[in-house]
Design a protein around this motif. Sequence first.
Motif, PDB file in Angstrom:
ATOM      1  N   VAL A  11     -18.607 -49.770 108.725  1.00 29.33           N
ATOM      2  CA  VAL A  11     -19.033 -48.410 109.075  1.00 29.33           C
ATOM      3  C   VAL A  11     -19.246 -48.332 110.581  1.00 29.33           C
ATOM      4  CG1 VAL A  11     -20.751 -46.606 108.754  1.00 29.33           C
ATOM      5  CG2 VAL A  11     -20.122 -48.088 106.832  1.00 29.33           C
ATOM      6  N   GLU A  12     -18.432 -47.495 111.225  1.00 29.97           N
ATOM      7  CA  GLU A  12     -18.541 -47.306 112.667  1.00 29.97           C
ATOM      8  C   GLU A  12     -19.522 -46.195 112.992  1.00 29.97           C
ATOM      9  OE1 GLU A  12     -14.059 -48.033 111.802  1.00 29.97           O
ATOM     10  OE2 GLU A  12     -15.726 -46.876 110.952  1.00 29.97           O
ATOM     11  N   SER A  13     -20.115 -46.295 114.177  1.00 27.94           N
ATOM     12  CA  SER A  13     -20.998 -45.243 114.682  1.00 27.94           C
ATOM     13  C   SER A  13     -21.004 -45.302 116.198  1.00 27.94           C
ATOM     14  CB  SER A  13     -22.415 -45.413 114.129  1.00 27.94           C
ATOM     15  OG  SER A  13     -22.963 -46.645 114.554  1.00 27.94           O
ATOM     16  N   GLY A  14     -21.566 -44.258 116.808  1.00 26.36           N
ATOM     17  CA  GLY A  14     -21.728 -44.255 118.253  1.00 26.36           C
ATOM     18  C   GLY A  14     -20.738 -43.405 119.018  1.00 26.36           C
ATOM     19  N   GLY A  15     -19.766 -42.823 118.319  1.00 25.54           N
ATOM     20  CA  GLY A  15     -18.819 -41.968 119.006  1.00 25.54           C
ATOM     21  C   GLY A  15     -19.462 -40.665 119.442  1.00 25.54           C
ATOM     22  N   GLY A  16     -18.710 -39.891 120.219  1.00 29.01           N
ATOM     23  CA  GLY A  16     -19.229 -38.601 120.664  1.00 29.01           C
ATOM     24  C   GLY A  16     -18.400 -38.042 121.790  1.00 29.01           C
ATOM     25  N   LEU A  17     -18.952 -37.005 122.414  1.00 25.47           N
ATOM     26  CA  LEU A  17     -18.307 -36.329 123.544  1.00 25.47           C
ATOM     27  C   LEU A  17     -18.984 -36.794 124.828  1.00 25.47           C
ATOM     28  CD1 LEU A  17     -16.459 -34.122 124.739  1.00 25.47           C
ATOM     29  CD2 LEU A  17     -18.319 -32.487 124.282  1.00 25.47           C
ATOM     30  N   VAL A  18     -18.175 -37.213 125.788  1.00 22.47           N
ATOM     31  CA  VAL A  18     -18.698 -37.703 127.058  1.00 22.47           C
ATOM     32  C   VAL A  18     -17.782 -37.258 128.181  1.00 22.47           C
ATOM     33  CG1 VAL A  18     -17.479 -39.919 126.854  1.00 22.47           C
ATOM     34  CG2 VAL A  18     -19.569 -39.772 128.231  1.00 22.47           C
ATOM     35  N   GLN A  19     -18.337 -37.078 129.350  1.00 19.87           N
ATOM     36  CA  GLN A  19     -17.521 -36.708 130.506  1.00 19.87           C
ATOM     37  C   GLN A  19     -16.795 -37.929 131.060  1.00 19.87           C
ATOM     38  OE1 GLN A  19     -20.180 -34.730 133.290  1.00 19.87           O
ATOM     39  NE2 GLN A  19     -19.565 -32.724 132.497  1.00 19.87           N
ATOM     40  N   ALA A  20     -15.696 -37.678 131.718  1.00 20.02           N
ATOM     41  CA  ALA A  20     -14.949 -38.764 132.365  1.00 20.02           C
ATOM     42  C   ALA A  20     -15.880 -39.520 133.310  1.00 20.02           C
ATOM     43  CB  ALA A  20     -13.762 -38.194 133.122  1.00 20.02           C
ATOM     44  N   GLY A  21     -15.757 -40.840 133.279  1.00 23.07           N
ATOM     45  CA  GLY A  21     -16.632 -41.690 134.073  1.00 23.07           C
ATOM     46  C   GLY A  21     -17.876 -42.146 133.339  1.00 23.07           C
ATOM     47  N   GLY A  22     -18.130 -41.547 132.194  1.00 20.85           N
ATOM     48  CA  GLY A  22     -19.316 -41.891 131.420  1.00 20.85           C
ATOM     49  C   GLY A  22     -19.118 -43.120 130.554  1.00 20.85           C
ATOM     50  N   SER A  23     -20.134 -43.400 129.750  1.00 19.73           N
ATOM     51  CA  SER A  23     -20.137 -44.600 128.912  1.00 19.73           C
ATOM     52  C   SER A  23     -20.561 -44.267 127.490  1.00 19.73           C
ATOM     53  CB  SER A  23     -21.114 -45.642 129.480  1.00 19.73           C
ATOM     54  OG  SER A  23     -20.742 -46.051 130.769  1.00 19.73           O
ATOM     55  N   LEU A  24     -20.091 -45.092 126.563  1.00 16.51           N
ATOM     56  CA  LEU A  24     -20.520 -45.044 125.179  1.00 16.51           C
ATOM     57  C   LEU A  24     -20.563 -46.467 124.641  1.00 16.51           C
ATOM     58  CD1 LEU A  24     -18.416 -42.132 123.587  1.00 16.51           C
ATOM     59  CD2 LEU A  24     -20.899 -42.153 123.899  1.00 16.51           C
ATOM     60  N   ARG A  25     -21.399 -46.675 123.616  1.00 15.35           N
ATOM     61  CA  ARG A  25     -21.373 -47.942 122.910  1.00 15.35           C
ATOM     62  C   ARG A  25     -21.132 -47.677 121.438  1.00 15.35           C
ATOM     63  NH1 ARG A  25     -25.835 -52.685 121.800  1.00 15.35           N
ATOM     64  NH2 ARG A  25     -26.599 -51.099 120.324  1.00 15.35           N
ATOM     65  N   LEU A  26     -20.031 -48.185 120.940  1.00 14.21           N
ATOM     66  CA  LEU A  26     -19.717 -48.077 119.525  1.00 14.21           C
ATOM     67  C   LEU A  26     -20.292 -49.286 118.781  1.00 14.21           C
ATOM     68  CD1 LEU A  26     -15.966 -46.978 119.672  1.00 14.21           C
ATOM     69  CD2 LEU A  26     -18.038 -45.574 119.867  1.00 14.21           C
ATOM     70  N   SER A  27     -20.701 -49.038 117.558  1.00 10.16           N
ATOM     71  CA  SER A  27     -21.183 -50.105 116.694  1.00 10.16           C
ATOM     72  C   SER A  27     -20.392 -50.085 115.393  1.00 10.16           C
ATOM     73  CB  SER A  27     -22.670 -49.919 116.374  1.00 10.16           C
ATOM     74  OG  SER A  27     -23.459 -49.945 117.534  1.00 10.16           O
ATOM     75  N   CYS A  28     -20.264 -51.240 114.786  1.00 12.07           N
ATOM     76  CA  CYS A  28     -19.596 -51.349 113.489  1.00 12.07           C
ATOM     77  C   CYS A  28     -20.414 -52.314 112.635  1.00 12.07           C
ATOM     78  CB  CYS A  28     -18.178 -51.851 113.663  1.00 12.07           C
ATOM     79  SG  CYS A  28     -17.328 -52.217 112.114  1.00 12.07           S
ATOM     80  N   ALA A  29     -21.013 -51.776 111.592  1.00  7.23           N
ATOM     81  CA  ALA A  29     -21.838 -52.583 110.696  1.00  7.23           C
ATOM     82  C   ALA A  29     -21.016 -53.010 109.487  1.00  7.23           C
ATOM     83  CB  ALA A  29     -23.048 -51.780 110.249  1.00  7.23           C
ATOM     84  N   ALA A  30     -21.100 -54.287 109.164  1.00  4.35           N
ATOM     85  CA  ALA A  30     -20.327 -54.844 108.050  1.00  4.35           C
ATOM     86  C   ALA A  30     -21.240 -55.201 106.890  1.00  4.35           C
ATOM     87  CB  ALA A  30     -19.586 -56.093 108.511  1.00  4.35           C
ATOM     88  N   SER A  31     -20.787 -54.848 105.692  1.00  6.17           N
ATOM     89  CA  SER A  31     -21.559 -55.182 104.487  1.00  6.17           C
ATOM     90  C   SER A  31     -20.957 -56.407 103.834  1.00  6.17           C
ATOM     91  CB  SER A  31     -21.558 -54.014 103.509  1.00  6.17           C
ATOM     92  OG  SER A  31     -20.234 -53.763 103.081  1.00  6.17           O
ATOM     93  N   THR A  32     -21.303 -57.557 104.355  1.00  7.94           N
ATOM     94  CA  THR A  32     -20.841 -58.816 103.802  1.00  7.94           C
ATOM     95  C   THR A  32     -21.822 -59.909 104.202  1.00  7.94           C
ATOM     96  OG1 THR A  32     -19.102 -60.499 103.854  1.00  7.94           O
ATOM     97  CG2 THR A  32     -19.360 -59.170 105.829  1.00  7.94           C
ATOM     98  N   ARG A  33     -21.954 -60.918 103.335  1.00  7.19           N
ATOM     99  CA  ARG A  33     -22.839 -62.034 103.650  1.00  7.19           C
ATOM    100  C   ARG A  33     -22.134 -63.085 104.488  1.00  7.19           C
ATOM    101  NH1 ARG A  33     -26.014 -63.103  97.873  1.00  7.19           N
ATOM    102  NH2 ARG A  33     -26.956 -61.020  97.707  1.00  7.19           N
ATOM    103  N   THR A  34     -20.827 -62.885 104.679  1.00 12.83           N
ATOM    104  CA  THR A  34     -20.034 -63.882 105.411  1.00 12.83           C
ATOM    105  C   THR A  34     -19.408 -63.268 106.660  1.00 12.83           C
ATOM    106  OG1 THR A  34     -18.128 -63.385 104.024  1.00 12.83           O
ATOM    107  CG2 THR A  34     -19.553 -65.216 103.337  1.00 12.83           C
ATOM    108  N   PHE A  35     -20.167 -62.448 107.355  1.00 10.58           N
ATOM    109  CA  PHE A  35     -19.650 -61.751 108.541  1.00 10.58           C
ATOM    110  C   PHE A  35     -19.095 -62.731 109.562  1.00 10.58           C
ATOM    111  CE2 PHE A  35     -19.080 -58.375 111.404  1.00 10.58           C
ATOM    112  CZ  PHE A  35     -19.612 -58.704 112.640  1.00 10.58           C
ATOM    113  N   SER A  36     -19.753 -63.851 109.747  1.00 15.22           N
ATOM    114  CA  SER A  36     -19.324 -64.816 110.758  1.00 15.22           C
ATOM    115  C   SER A  36     -18.005 -65.493 110.402  1.00 15.22           C
ATOM    116  CB  SER A  36     -20.414 -65.868 110.971  1.00 15.22           C
ATOM    117  OG  SER A  36     -20.653 -66.585 109.774  1.00 15.22           O
ATOM    118  N   ALA A  37     -17.511 -65.262 109.204  1.00 15.10           N
ATOM    119  CA  ALA A  37     -16.217 -65.823 108.797  1.00 15.10           C
ATOM    120  C   ALA A  37     -15.050 -64.954 109.227  1.00 15.10           C
ATOM    121  CB  ALA A  37     -16.180 -66.010 107.285  1.00 15.10           C
TER     122      ALA A  37
END
Length: 122
Positions: free
Chosen positions: A5-31
Amino acid sequence: QVQLVESGGGLVQAGGSLRLSCAASTRTFSAYAMGWFHQAPGKEREFVAAISRGGGGTTYADSVKGRFTISRDNAKNTVYLRMNSLKPEDTALYYCAAGGYTSTYLSGYNYWGQGTQVTVSS
């Protein structure tokens, strides 16, 4: 099965910044290696960045090198994409993906999220 599940998108002006996140539903994420791709209207889905299972290895598309940073927190089952100096051409739907190895190809990933929209205004 891995749900992303991604989040963090949006509308931003040129030159700006955003941070996207992606949460995973698994016990073996590091795999899983994780990747970010984007798809602009009328265009194919393209590679943006990828990170290895432990986080020690990263790779980027030439168009984002020096502006975007991929990272992960295996304790939180989350991968991030920090986007700085955004340009209008970065406007796209951004997807995260999980796979067995770090790849720049869509076929290298088995699981995909639904995407989060990033819009950069000029």
